[in-house]
Design an enzyme around this catalytic site. Structure first.
Site, PDB file in Angstrom:
ATOM      1  N   PHE A  11       0.639  -1.209  -0.161  1.00 14.68           N
ATOM      2  CA  PHE A  11       0.216  -0.137   0.164  1.00 14.68           C
ATOM      3  C   PHE A  11       0.864   1.412  -0.126  1.00 14.68           C
ATOM      4  O   PHE A  11       1.353   1.449   0.833  1.00 14.68           O
ATOM      5  CB  PHE A  11      -1.006  -0.207   1.118  1.00 14.68           C
ATOM      6  CG  PHE A  11      -2.133   1.262   1.388  1.00 14.68           C
ATOM      7  CD1 PHE A  11      -3.132   1.185  -0.025  1.00 14.68           C
ATOM      8  CD2 PHE A  11      -2.344   1.874   1.987  1.00 14.68           C
ATOM      9  CE1 PHE A  11      -4.383   1.770  -0.163  1.00 14.68           C
ATOM     10  CE2 PHE A  11      -3.868   2.788   1.975  1.00 14.68           C
ATOM     11  CZ  PHE A  11      -3.960   2.653   0.974  1.00 14.68           C
ATOM     12  N   THR A  97       3.950  -4.240  -4.309  1.00 19.66           N
ATOM     13  CA  THR A  97       5.500  -3.776  -3.153  1.00 19.66           C
ATOM     14  C   THR A  97       6.413  -4.182  -3.797  1.00 19.66           C
ATOM     15  O   THR A  97       6.648  -3.734  -5.004  1.00 19.66           O
ATOM     16  CB  THR A  97       5.449  -5.218  -2.591  1.00 19.66           C
ATOM     17  OG1 THR A  97       6.180  -6.912  -3.988  1.00 19.66           O
ATOM     18  CG2 THR A  97       4.034  -6.263  -2.123  1.00 19.66           C
ATOM     19  N   GLU A 150       1.433  -4.853 -17.296  1.00 22.39           N
ATOM     20  CA  GLU A 150       1.982  -4.103 -18.279  1.00 22.39           C
ATOM     21  C   GLU A 150       2.243  -2.727 -17.345  1.00 22.39           C
ATOM     22  O   GLU A 150       3.228  -1.754 -18.757  1.00 22.39           O
ATOM     23  CB  GLU A 150       0.446  -3.032 -19.075  1.00 22.39           C
ATOM     24  CG  GLU A 150       0.962  -1.745 -19.984  1.00 22.39           C
ATOM     25  CD  GLU A 150       1.226  -2.147 -21.112  1.00 22.39           C
ATOM     26  OE1 GLU A 150       0.833  -3.367 -21.692  1.00 22.39           O
ATOM     27  OE2 GLU A 150       2.800  -1.537 -21.186  1.00 22.39           O
ATOM     28  N   VAL A 153       7.533  -2.357 -17.790  1.00 22.22           N
ATOM     29  CA  VAL A 153       8.195  -1.223 -17.908  1.00 22.22           C
ATOM     30  C   VAL A 153       7.835  -0.230 -18.853  1.00 22.22           C
ATOM     31  O   VAL A 153       6.441   0.087 -18.924  1.00 22.22           O
ATOM     32  CB  VAL A 153       8.168  -2.188 -19.814  1.00 22.22           C
ATOM     33  CG1 VAL A 153       8.738  -1.432 -20.796  1.00 22.22           C
ATOM     34  CG2 VAL A 153       8.947  -3.800 -19.406  1.00 22.22           C
ATOM     35  N   GLY A 207       8.137  10.873  -6.638  1.00 23.39           N
ATOM     36  CA  GLY A 207       7.341   8.433  -6.454  1.00 23.39           C
ATOM     37  C   GLY A 207       7.527   7.996  -7.754  1.00 23.39           C
ATOM     38  O   GLY A 207       7.115   7.726  -8.282  1.00 23.39           O
ATOM     39  N   GLU A 210      13.160   3.765  -7.202  1.00 25.07           N
ATOM     40  CA  GLU A 210      12.119   2.223  -6.127  1.00 25.07           C
ATOM     41  C   GLU A 210      12.712   2.684  -4.820  1.00 25.07           C
ATOM     42  O   GLU A 210      13.563   4.153  -4.924  1.00 25.07           O
ATOM     43  CB  GLU A 210      13.315   1.215  -6.789  1.00 25.07           C
ATOM     44  CG  GLU A 210      12.899   1.208  -8.309  1.00 25.07           C
ATOM     45  CD  GLU A 210      12.381   0.983  -8.567  1.00 25.07           C
ATOM     46  OE1 GLU A 210      11.386  -0.762  -7.903  1.00 25.07           O
ATOM     47  OE2 GLU A 210      11.351   1.244  -9.062  1.00 25.07           O
ATOM     48  N   ASP A 221      17.458  -2.103 -12.838  1.00 19.41           N
ATOM     49  CA  ASP A 221      15.614  -1.507 -13.438  1.00 19.41           C
ATOM     50  C   ASP A 221      16.019  -1.928 -14.570  1.00 19.41           C
ATOM     51  O   ASP A 221      15.341  -2.435 -15.179  1.00 19.41           O
ATOM     52  CB  ASP A 221      15.452   0.059 -12.247  1.00 19.41           C
ATOM     53  CG  ASP A 221      14.023  -0.145 -12.611  1.00 19.41           C
ATOM     54  OD1 ASP A 221      13.048  -0.751 -12.339  1.00 19.41           O
ATOM     55  OD2 ASP A 221      14.257   0.566 -13.616  1.00 19.41           O
ATOM     56  N   LYS A 225      13.797  -4.637 -17.130  1.00 24.53           N
ATOM     57  CA  LYS A 225      12.987  -3.859 -18.395  1.00 24.53           C
ATOM     58  C   LYS A 225      13.104  -4.387 -19.697  1.00 24.53           C
ATOM     59  O   LYS A 225      12.535  -4.864 -20.697  1.00 24.53           O
ATOM     60  CB  LYS A 225      13.017  -2.785 -18.306  1.00 24.53           C
ATOM     61  CG  LYS A 225      11.704  -2.154 -17.194  1.00 24.53           C
ATOM     62  CD  LYS A 225      12.218  -0.364 -16.720  1.00 24.53           C
ATOM     63  CE  LYS A 225      11.219   0.022 -15.348  1.00 24.53           C
ATOM     64  NZ  LYS A 225      11.443   0.946 -14.919  1.00 24.53           N
TER      65      LYS A 225
HETATM   66  N1  NAI Z   1       6.492   4.294  -8.553  1.00 19.52           N
HETATM   67  C1  NAI Z   1       6.801   3.901 -10.343  1.00 19.52           C
HETATM   68  O1  NAI Z   1       6.562   5.189 -10.996  1.00 19.52           O
HETATM   69  C2  NAI Z   1       7.370   2.734 -10.727  1.00 19.52           C
HETATM   70  C3  NAI Z   1       6.720   1.967 -10.362  1.00 19.52           C
HETATM   71  N2  NAI Z   1       6.605  -0.138 -10.411  1.00 19.52           N
HETATM   72  C4  NAI Z   1       6.644  -0.615  -8.882  1.00 19.52           C
HETATM   73  O2  NAI Z   1       5.739  -0.554  -8.474  1.00 19.52           O
HETATM   74  C5  NAI Z   1       5.828  -1.793  -7.779  1.00 19.52           C
HETATM   75  C6  NAI Z   1       5.163  -0.262  -5.948  1.00 19.52           C
HETATM   76  O3  NAI Z   1       5.308   0.433  -6.634  1.00 19.52           O
HETATM   77  P1  NAI Z   1       5.287   2.203  -5.157  1.00 19.52           P
HETATM   78  O4  NAI Z   1       4.446   1.930  -5.346  1.00 19.52           O
HETATM   79  O5  NAI Z   1       6.274   3.283  -6.160  1.00 19.52           O
HETATM   80  O6  NAI Z   1       6.330   1.719  -3.944  1.00 19.52           O
HETATM   81  P2  NAI Z   1       6.429   2.205  -2.257  1.00 19.52           P
HETATM   82  O7  NAI Z   1       8.012   2.156  -2.159  1.00 19.52           O
HETATM   83  O8  NAI Z   1       5.970   3.519  -2.971  1.00 19.52           O
HETATM   84  O9  NAI Z   1       5.154   0.973  -2.366  1.00 19.52           O
HETATM   85  C7  NAI Z   1       5.868  -0.455  -1.523  1.00 19.52           C
HETATM   86  C8  NAI Z   1       5.132  -0.853  -0.854  1.00 19.52           C
HETATM   87  O10 NAI Z   1       5.559  -2.067  -0.537  1.00 19.52           O
HETATM   88  C9  NAI Z   1       5.338  -1.893   0.881  1.00 19.52           C
HETATM   89  N3  NAI Z   1       6.035  -3.499   0.775  1.00 19.52           N
HETATM   90  C10 NAI Z   1       7.212  -4.085   0.405  1.00 19.52           C
HETATM   91  N4  NAI Z   1       7.885  -5.286   0.548  1.00 19.52           N
HETATM   92  C11 NAI Z   1       6.422  -5.852   1.809  1.00 19.52           C
HETATM   93  C12 NAI Z   1       5.969  -7.104   1.941  1.00 19.52           C
HETATM   94  N5  NAI Z   1       7.083  -7.926   1.925  1.00 19.52           N
HETATM   95  N6  NAI Z   1       4.710  -7.167   2.300  1.00 19.52           N
HETATM   96  C13 NAI Z   1       3.611  -5.781   1.899  1.00 19.52           C
HETATM   97  N7  NAI Z   1       4.241  -5.486   1.798  1.00 19.52           N
HETATM   98  C14 NAI Z   1       5.091  -4.961   1.120  1.00 19.52           C
HETATM   99  C15 NAI Z   1       5.802  -1.325   1.352  1.00 19.52           C
HETATM  100  O11 NAI Z   1       5.598  -0.794   3.320  1.00 19.52           O
HETATM  101  C16 NAI Z   1       5.707   0.165   0.508  1.00 19.52           C
HETATM  102  O12 NAI Z   1       4.557   0.236   1.094  1.00 19.52           O
HETATM  103  C17 NAI Z   1       6.800  -1.561  -7.526  1.00 19.52           C
HETATM  104  O13 NAI Z   1       8.028  -2.645  -7.525  1.00 19.52           O
HETATM  105  C18 NAI Z   1       7.994  -0.780  -8.350  1.00 19.52           C
HETATM  106  O14 NAI Z   1       9.354  -0.930  -8.835  1.00 19.52           O
HETATM  107  C19 NAI Z   1       6.996   0.032 -11.691  1.00 19.52           C
HETATM  108  C20 NAI Z   1       6.446   1.015 -12.294  1.00 19.52           C
HETATM  109  C21 NAI Z   1       6.670   2.730 -11.902  1.00 19.52           C
HETATM  110  N1  LIG Z   2      11.870   3.312 -10.422  1.00 16.75           N
HETATM  111  C1  LIG Z   2      11.024   3.178 -11.569  1.00 16.75           C
HETATM  112  C2  LIG Z   2      10.031   3.409 -12.067  1.00 16.75           C
HETATM  113  C3  LIG Z   2       9.282   2.901 -12.434  1.00 16.75           C
HETATM  114  O1  LIG Z   2      10.318   1.483 -12.680  1.00 16.75           O
HETATM  115  C4  LIG Z   2      11.797   3.929 -12.985  1.00 16.75           C
HETATM  116  O2  LIG Z   2      12.552   5.448 -11.995  1.00 16.75           O
HETATM  117  O3  LIG Z   2      12.020   4.346 -13.412  1.00 16.75           O
END
Ligand code: NAI
Ligand SMILES: N[C@@H](CC=O)C(=O)O
Length: 348
Positions: A11, A97, A150, A153, A207, A210, A221, A225
């Site tokens: 979350f 996560t 989707e 990447v 945001g 990573e 990362d 991809k």
């Molecule tokens: N933020 C972005 O622009 C993008 C993010 N992603 C991917 O999406 C996913 C989420 O990204 P965000 O929300 O930005 O990351 P974030 O770091 O804001 O949120 C991740 C959440 O997962 C929770 N978490 C971590 N390990 C856990 C576990 N074992 N059990 C339950 N909760 C757990 C953390 O407490 C945290 O609240 C990541 O895998 C990231 O690589 C992909 C594309 C773009």
């Molecule tokens: N941390 C990544 C998020 C998307 O995958 C980025 O900056 O591209």
């Protein structure tokens, strides 16, 4: 109208942005022919919460960091991921996560548990797809479930579906792109005079980064991809370890300024190419691009990928590569794909 029950695993920024869309913009989903109800949430920080009739999203979105779900009906301070994934009344598990570039855990287990239980999975997490994509797709098929990713990447920019759906009849010879929003943002801010650490802090605030931003800056990362693009679109069976990877951590402010003075820009380029022997090779490395290069003008957290095709030459797609709401949109498009799968519609 069909209602899909969701379990949000993680979350953080992305799943909170999805929850905000569900709370504030139900018309967006109604236009797609369904409504969404969040029946479970688990997170390392908040614990877990299961409410079959639907969680009040305004309440959980208002909870500050440091608070947890204990005290709410169906709530616990423990993140009971396995129990929630296997036993909650969710039709669709939304995995967001943290991404592990090493073994994909804990997300790989989350996806396995869900698919083995016949639940559909949508995820923005690159780890499971890059490291275990083939196995998880087979598991989905075995259990008549849909596995959609989707956002793994280029965030919400629909590069995977676009290439899979729109390049029919073309042969793809390779892909080359700027595939990390954080590093591209950081390089741009270094051009504006910021130090590496200051620029990374800004990317975290937006945001984009990573949980561990060395994954963005060190190239792991993009390595994930590139493996996904090669495996999904070029038919490769590439492990991320086979992608030669150099990040931008050694690029200095002086080098950035020098390149600019010469009319060039540093960019972190990921690519995968099919050789004349049919073998796919892939790499991630920083490069200086001159202004006439199609990727030179890609700035900020925007990403772009050029698909090298036999009949059209290069086809380049650009759009957001990171961002909470932008990435939540990828989940929306994945849920629409699950809906199409369930209803026997078009599904890639
Ligand atoms: N933020 C972005 O622009 C993008 C993010 N992603 C991917 O999406 C996913 C989420 O990204 P965000 O929300 O930005 O990351 P974030 O770091 O804001 O949120 C991740 C959440 O997962 C929770 N978490 C971590 N390990 C856990 C576990 N074992 N059990 C339950 N909760 C757990 C953390 O407490 C945290 O609240 C990541 O895998 C990231 O690589 C992909 C594309 C773009
Ligand atoms: N941390 C990544 C998020 C998307 O995958 C980025 O900056 O591209």
């Amino acid at each position: 109208m069909t209602t899909y029950n969701l379990a949000l695993i993680g979350f953080g920024g992305v799943n909170r942005a999805l929850a905000t869309l569900i709370r504030d913009e139900p018309h967006r989903f109604a236009a797609l022919g369904f409504e969404l109800r969040v029946v479970a949430i688990t997170d390392l920080a908040f614990g877990s919460l299961v409410q079959e009739e639907g969680i009040d999203l305004a309440t959980v979105l208002a909870m500050p960091r440091g608070a947890n779900f204990e005290g709410l009906r169906g709530g616990s301070s423990e993140p009971r991921n396995e129990e929630v994934i296997k036993n909650s009344p969710a039709d669709i598990v939304v995995e967001a996560t943290f991404t592990s570039p090493v073994d994909g855990e804990p997300a790989v287990s989350h996806v396995r548990w869900a698919l083995a239980a016949g639940k559909h999975v949508v995820t923005t997490n690159k780890g499971p797809v890059a490291l275990h994509g083939r196995e998880l797709n087979a598991l989905a098929k075995e259990n008549s479930a849909s596995f959609e990713y989707e956002g793994s990447v280029m965030s919400g920019t629909p590069v995977l579906r676009l290439a899979q759906k729109m390049f029919e009849g073309l042969q793809l010879k390779g892909v080359q792109g700027i595939l990390n929003g954080t590093s591209n943002y950081v390089l741009g801010r270094m051009e504006a005079g910021l130090r590496l650490g200051e620029a990374i802090a800004e990317a975290q605030e937006h945001g984009y980064a990573e949980a561990d931003p060395t994954a963005d800056i060190g190239g792991s990362d993009v390595r994930l991809k590139v493996a996904i693009l090669a495996n999904e679109l070029l038919g490769a069976s590439l492990h991320p370890d086979e992608v030669d990877t150099i990040g931008i951590q050694e690029i200095t402010s002086d080098q950035v300024a020098q390149a600019l003075a010469n009319g060039q820009r540093w960019k972190l380029i990921g690519e995968a190419t099919r050789g004349t022997d049919g073998k796919i090779t892939a790499s991630v490395r920083p490069a200086t691009l001159t202004a006439d290069h199609p990727l030179a003008g890609i700035s900020g957290a925007t990403n772009a990928v050029s698909f090298e095709t036999d009949l059209l030459g290069a086809v380049t797609v650009s759009g957001p590569g990171a961002g909470r709401t932008e990435t939540a949109y990828a989940l929306v498009s994945d849920i629409a794909a699950v809906d199409a799968f369930i209803n026997g519609g078009v599904h890639v």
